[in-house]
Design a protein around this motif. Structure first.
Motif, mmCIF file in Angstrom:
data_model
loop_
_atom_site.group_PDB
_atom_site.id
_atom_site.type_symbol
_atom_site.label_atom_id
_atom_site.label_comp_id
_atom_site.label_asym_id
_atom_site.label_seq_id
_atom_site.Cartn_x
_atom_site.Cartn_y
_atom_site.Cartn_z
ATOM 1 N N GLY A 185 25.406 -15.058 8.507
ATOM 2 C CA GLY A 185 26.286 -14.082 7.874
ATOM 3 C C GLY A 185 27.680 -14.628 7.630
ATOM 4 N N ASP A 218 36.398 -7.010 5.745
ATOM 5 C CA ASP A 218 35.412 -6.333 6.590
ATOM 6 C C ASP A 218 36.081 -5.707 7.800
ATOM 7 N N SER A 274 28.567 -9.660 6.605
ATOM 8 C CA SER A 274 27.639 -9.566 5.485
ATOM 9 C C SER A 274 26.445 -10.453 5.822
ATOM 10 N N LYS A 275 25.279 -9.839 5.940
ATOM 11 C CA LYS A 275 24.092 -10.587 6.354
ATOM 12 C C LYS A 275 23.418 -11.270 5.161
ATOM 13 N N PRO A 326 23.965 -14.057 3.418
ATOM 14 C CA PRO A 326 24.854 -14.346 2.275
ATOM 15 C C PRO A 326 24.210 -15.302 1.273
#
Length: 215
Positions: free
Chosen positions: A46, A52, A83-84, A86
Motif C-alpha cells: 500500500g 490520507d 491505499s491498498k 496501488p
C-alpha cells in the motif's frame, strides 16, 4: 528513457502496523508527502499519504481536546488508512508510459517494483516536472519559439537541418498536438542567435509563428 534512470531509489517506507502519528512524523522528517507500505517480507502492500492522514484527523472544531485527538490518532494504524494494491510499474517502464498512468488515473506517485513485488523505487509528480523542465531546456538561456507546421514527414528534419546549418545550437525541440489533424505545434529553444535571426530563418518554413521570446 526508462523510469529506472529517474526514480527515487530506496525510498523511505513504513510498516502497516505503525500508527499514523509515526507516519506523519516520518514524512516531516524525510520531507516526503507519501510513504510506501511494506509487509514483513518487504513487499509493497500500500501507500499512505499526508492527505490520507489529514482526512482521518478529527476536525479542530470538534469538542475533543488536543490530547484526545492525539490519542485517537495514535490508535489508528497505517493499515487502516493506506491505499491498498496501488498501481505499480517496473524499472523498464518508459517515462511517457508512467506519465500517462499518472494522468489517466490521477495518481500522485507510482511505486516501482521488481518481479517479486519488492519495492525498488518510486516516481512522483515532482520527478515528472523535473523531466519536463529538462525537455524544454528551462534551465538554459536561449531564444524560444513556438510555431505551427504542417504535419508531414520530413518537416521537423528540415527545420532542424536549417538551424544546424546556420551554426546555432538546439537546446530543446518539442512537438505537440496542433489545432487539427493536419498540423502540429512545435516549440524550439536555440542558442547562438537573436530572436529576429530565428524568425527570419524559420518563418518561410512554418505555417504560423505563435510566440517568440528570450527565456
Amino acid at each position: 528513457m526508462i523510469i529506472e534512470r529517474r526514480m527515487t531509489k530506496n525510498p523511505v517506507t513504513i510498516g502497516p502496523d505503525a500508527n499514523v502519528v509515526e507516519a506523519s512524523e516520518l514524512m516531516k522528517k524525510e520531507r516526503v508527502h507519501r510513504l510506501p507500505v511494506l509487509d514483513k517480507d518487504k513487499k509493497l502492500i500500500g501507500v499512505i499519504s499526508e492527505k490520507d492522514i489529514l482526512y482521518a484527523s478529527p476536525s479542530p472544531a470538534s469538542s475533543l481536546s488536543i490530547h484526545e485527538m492525539a490519542y485517537l490518532l495514535s490508535r489508528l494504524t497505517v493499515r487502516k488508512l493506506m491505499s491498498k494494491d496501488p498501481v505499480t510499474i517496473r524499472r523498464d517502464t518508459t517515462v511517457e508510459e508512467a506519465a500517462r498512468l499518472m494522468v489517466d488515473q490521477d495518481l500522485s506517485c507510482l511505486p516501482v517494483v521488481d518481479e517479486e513485488g519488492h519495492l525498488v523505487g518510486i516516481v512522483s509528480k515532482s520527478d515528472m516536472f523535473k523531466i519536463l523542465l529538462e525537455l524544454f531546456g528551462a534551465r538554459h538561456f536561449g531564444v524560444r519559439m513556438s510555431f505551427l507546421v504542417d504535419d508531414k514527414p520530413g518537416t521537423i528534419a528540415r527545420i532542424s537541418k536549417a538551424v544546424a546549418e546556420a551554426g546555432w545550437d538546439i537546446i530543446s525541440f518539442g512537438t505537440f498536438m496542433g489545432t487539427d489533424p493536419s498540423n502540429a505545434i512545435c516549440t524550439v529553444k536555440v542558442q547562438g542567435c537573436s530572436q529576429s535571426d530565428l524568425v527570419d530563418l524559420l518563418k518561410p518554413m512554418v505555417r504560423e509563428i505563435l510566440d517568440v521570446r528570450e527565456a
